[in-house]
Design a protein around this motif. Sequence first.
Motif, PDB file in Angstrom:
ATOM      1  N   MET A 277      39.823  57.622  49.945  1.00  0.00           N
ATOM      2  CA  MET A 277      38.414  57.250  49.827  1.00  0.00           C
ATOM      3  C   MET A 277      37.526  58.306  50.494  1.00  0.00           C
ATOM      4  O   MET A 277      37.921  58.917  51.471  1.00  0.00           O
ATOM      5  N   LYS A 278      36.315  58.468  49.935  1.00  0.00           N
ATOM      6  CA  LYS A 278      35.388  59.434  50.540  1.00  0.00           C
ATOM      7  C   LYS A 278      34.502  58.715  51.558  1.00  0.00           C
ATOM      8  O   LYS A 278      34.015  57.607  51.296  1.00  0.00           O
ATOM      9  N   TYR A 279      34.309  59.348  52.697  1.00  0.00           N
ATOM     10  CA  TYR A 279      33.507  58.739  53.761  1.00  0.00           C
ATOM     11  C   TYR A 279      32.305  59.610  54.106  1.00  0.00           C
ATOM     12  O   TYR A 279      32.339  60.826  53.957  1.00  0.00           O
ATOM     13  N   ILE A 280      31.273  58.942  54.596  1.00  0.00           N
ATOM     14  CA  ILE A 280      30.114  59.662  55.139  1.00  0.00           C
ATOM     15  C   ILE A 280      30.245  59.629  56.662  1.00  0.00           C
ATOM     16  O   ILE A 280      30.548  58.582  57.237  1.00  0.00           O
ATOM     17  N   THR A 281      30.034  60.771  57.297  1.00  0.00           N
ATOM     18  CA  THR A 281      30.103  60.848  58.764  1.00  0.00           C
ATOM     19  C   THR A 281      28.720  60.551  59.346  1.00  0.00           C
ATOM     20  O   THR A 281      27.717  61.053  58.837  1.00  0.00           O
TER      21      THR A 281
ATOM     22  N   GLU B 126      41.913  58.196  58.917  1.00  0.00           N
ATOM     23  CA  GLU B 126      43.323  57.788  58.827  1.00  0.00           C
ATOM     24  C   GLU B 126      43.484  56.305  59.170  1.00  0.00           C
ATOM     25  O   GLU B 126      44.250  55.583  58.529  1.00  0.00           O
ATOM     26  N   VAL B 127      42.750  55.861  60.204  1.00  0.00           N
ATOM     27  CA  VAL B 127      42.812  54.449  60.607  1.00  0.00           C
ATOM     28  C   VAL B 127      42.364  53.561  59.436  1.00  0.00           C
ATOM     29  O   VAL B 127      43.039  52.608  59.052  1.00  0.00           O
ATOM     30  N   LEU B 128      41.214  53.908  58.833  1.00  0.00           N
ATOM     31  CA  LEU B 128      40.682  53.090  57.728  1.00  0.00           C
ATOM     32  C   LEU B 128      41.597  53.149  56.510  1.00  0.00           C
ATOM     33  O   LEU B 128      41.841  52.131  55.857  1.00  0.00           O
TER      34      LEU B 128
ATOM     35  N   SER C 199      30.862  57.600  63.805  1.00  0.00           N
ATOM     36  CA  SER C 199      31.458  56.580  62.943  1.00  0.00           C
ATOM     37  C   SER C 199      31.518  57.150  61.535  1.00  0.00           C
ATOM     38  O   SER C 199      30.882  58.160  61.242  1.00  0.00           O
ATOM     39  N   ILE C 200      32.298  56.506  60.701  1.00  0.00           N
ATOM     40  CA  ILE C 200      32.326  56.906  59.295  1.00  0.00           C
ATOM     41  C   ILE C 200      32.149  55.644  58.445  1.00  0.00           C
ATOM     42  O   ILE C 200      32.443  54.530  58.903  1.00  0.00           O
ATOM     43  N   MET C 201      31.629  55.837  57.238  1.00  0.00           N
ATOM     44  CA  MET C 201      31.496  54.686  56.334  1.00  0.00           C
ATOM     45  C   MET C 201      31.775  55.137  54.906  1.00  0.00           C
ATOM     46  O   MET C 201      31.505  56.290  54.556  1.00  0.00           O
ATOM     47  N   PRO C 202      32.335  54.237  54.077  1.00  0.00           N
ATOM     48  CA  PRO C 202      32.586  54.609  52.683  1.00  0.00           C
ATOM     49  C   PRO C 202      31.274  55.033  52.015  1.00  0.00           C
ATOM     50  O   PRO C 202      30.200  54.519  52.362  1.00  0.00           O
TER      51      PRO C 202
END
Length: 469
Positions: A1-5, A229-231, A192-195
Amino acid sequence: MKYITVIGLEIHAELLTETKVFCGCKNSFGGTVNGSCCPVCTGMPGTLPVLNRKAVELAIAAGLSFGSGITQRTLWDRKNYFYPDLAKAYQISQLYAPVCVGGGLDVGGRFIRLTRIHLEEDAGKLVHARGETVIDYNRAGVPLIEIVSEPDMRSSDEAAAFVEKVRRTLVYAGVSDGKMEQGSLRVDANISIMPENASEYGTRTEIKNLNSFKFIKKAIDFEVERQAEVLNAGERVIQETRRYDEISGETFSMRSKEDAHDYRYFPDPDILPLIIKDGDIERISATLTEPPSKRYARYTEYGLSGVDAEVILENKIIADFFDECVKSGANPQTAANCVKGELMRCFNAAENKDALPISVSDFVKALALAEKSEISGNGLKTAIKYMFQEGKPIDDVVKEHNLTVNEDLSVITAAIAKVLAENPKAVEQYKNGDTKVLSFFMGQCARALKGTALAQTVQAELKKALDKN
Ligand SMILES: [Zn+2]
């Protein structure tokens, strides 16, 4: 999945005051261990803090430099926690009414907002050595501002660029020396990161005490990767405080993240609320010099490239010198070339980085001599080098090192003939059509003539000689 930092920073900057924030002890880096302490900053019972006016003025100066609003009735709060480097078992800080609110900075075309800037005292320092830990309280009570940003940054590069802009702004405003290597500027990063399609921020972790641009970038990159990696493993990121290990390049859990209520904040009964008057703000505003962002705009208006402007702005001493040269009538581009070239080479190699040993008038005069062809381009470089090293005025340097242009053609052709005779291989290359060797010959001739001939004359004579060969 791609995340936004998503990154928000807390930048702690030590203020450039003579003395500490609540006592008269000297505020200076280094010195004898525990040599700059008194009953107040070592938390002896019965002592009372006395607020340092200068510290408040510098905090206001910082706020004005970032376009923040100044809180005109500001309060002091106790942040309670125990640690050996905090002898009082509380830090005097500002939770409810920080001295500055809002403001921000443009970083690469994006506006990064500030939440607040508050004033507080630094803690002492634990020194681990020979299997034991000792405490140095010299830093206890040193005035700090904490600059808190909104979570507006989206990459480690942007975060590092933001810190550099903040650092530079503080240095230009005379608020802090910004020396990260001495701990004057330290950064905590909330990450944090979010999808990509999510509308809410993910759970954040905080990495404490990053003290170089390299580590800020590396720590953030590692943490972003770790959270992904956790997510991706279907687990959840835990809200916690982490520490960055400079050797392994990894972050490690220190403790679960504390919230404000964990610190049992309450108003400090020993210090009255501080009223800041309009007149105070106006007076401080009048003392501020032009901030680096405005100087950048001015330099590009002069016609300097963005890269040149950045190089000059990197150090305030250099930028101030450049500005004085332009004020004294030097052509901005000509001055910029020599400032970022030979002058910076000398400055970077020098031990004393607190001042330049060249006067603006001598520097501008040297530029004018080169413009009038009284000294050559190489002669100008040599002159700057000697003025810097010997601290002598330009006229003496030109005379003592024979830098005046000597357009005696017989001297020039003799030097060229000698250089060509010494480098038969290069001559051969030139004959075979390799014109790149021209610059090699130019360098050799300049050295042989010790910069006393103009480049265009040497080049013309050199070509003549080569074509005759
Ligand atoms: Zn003290």
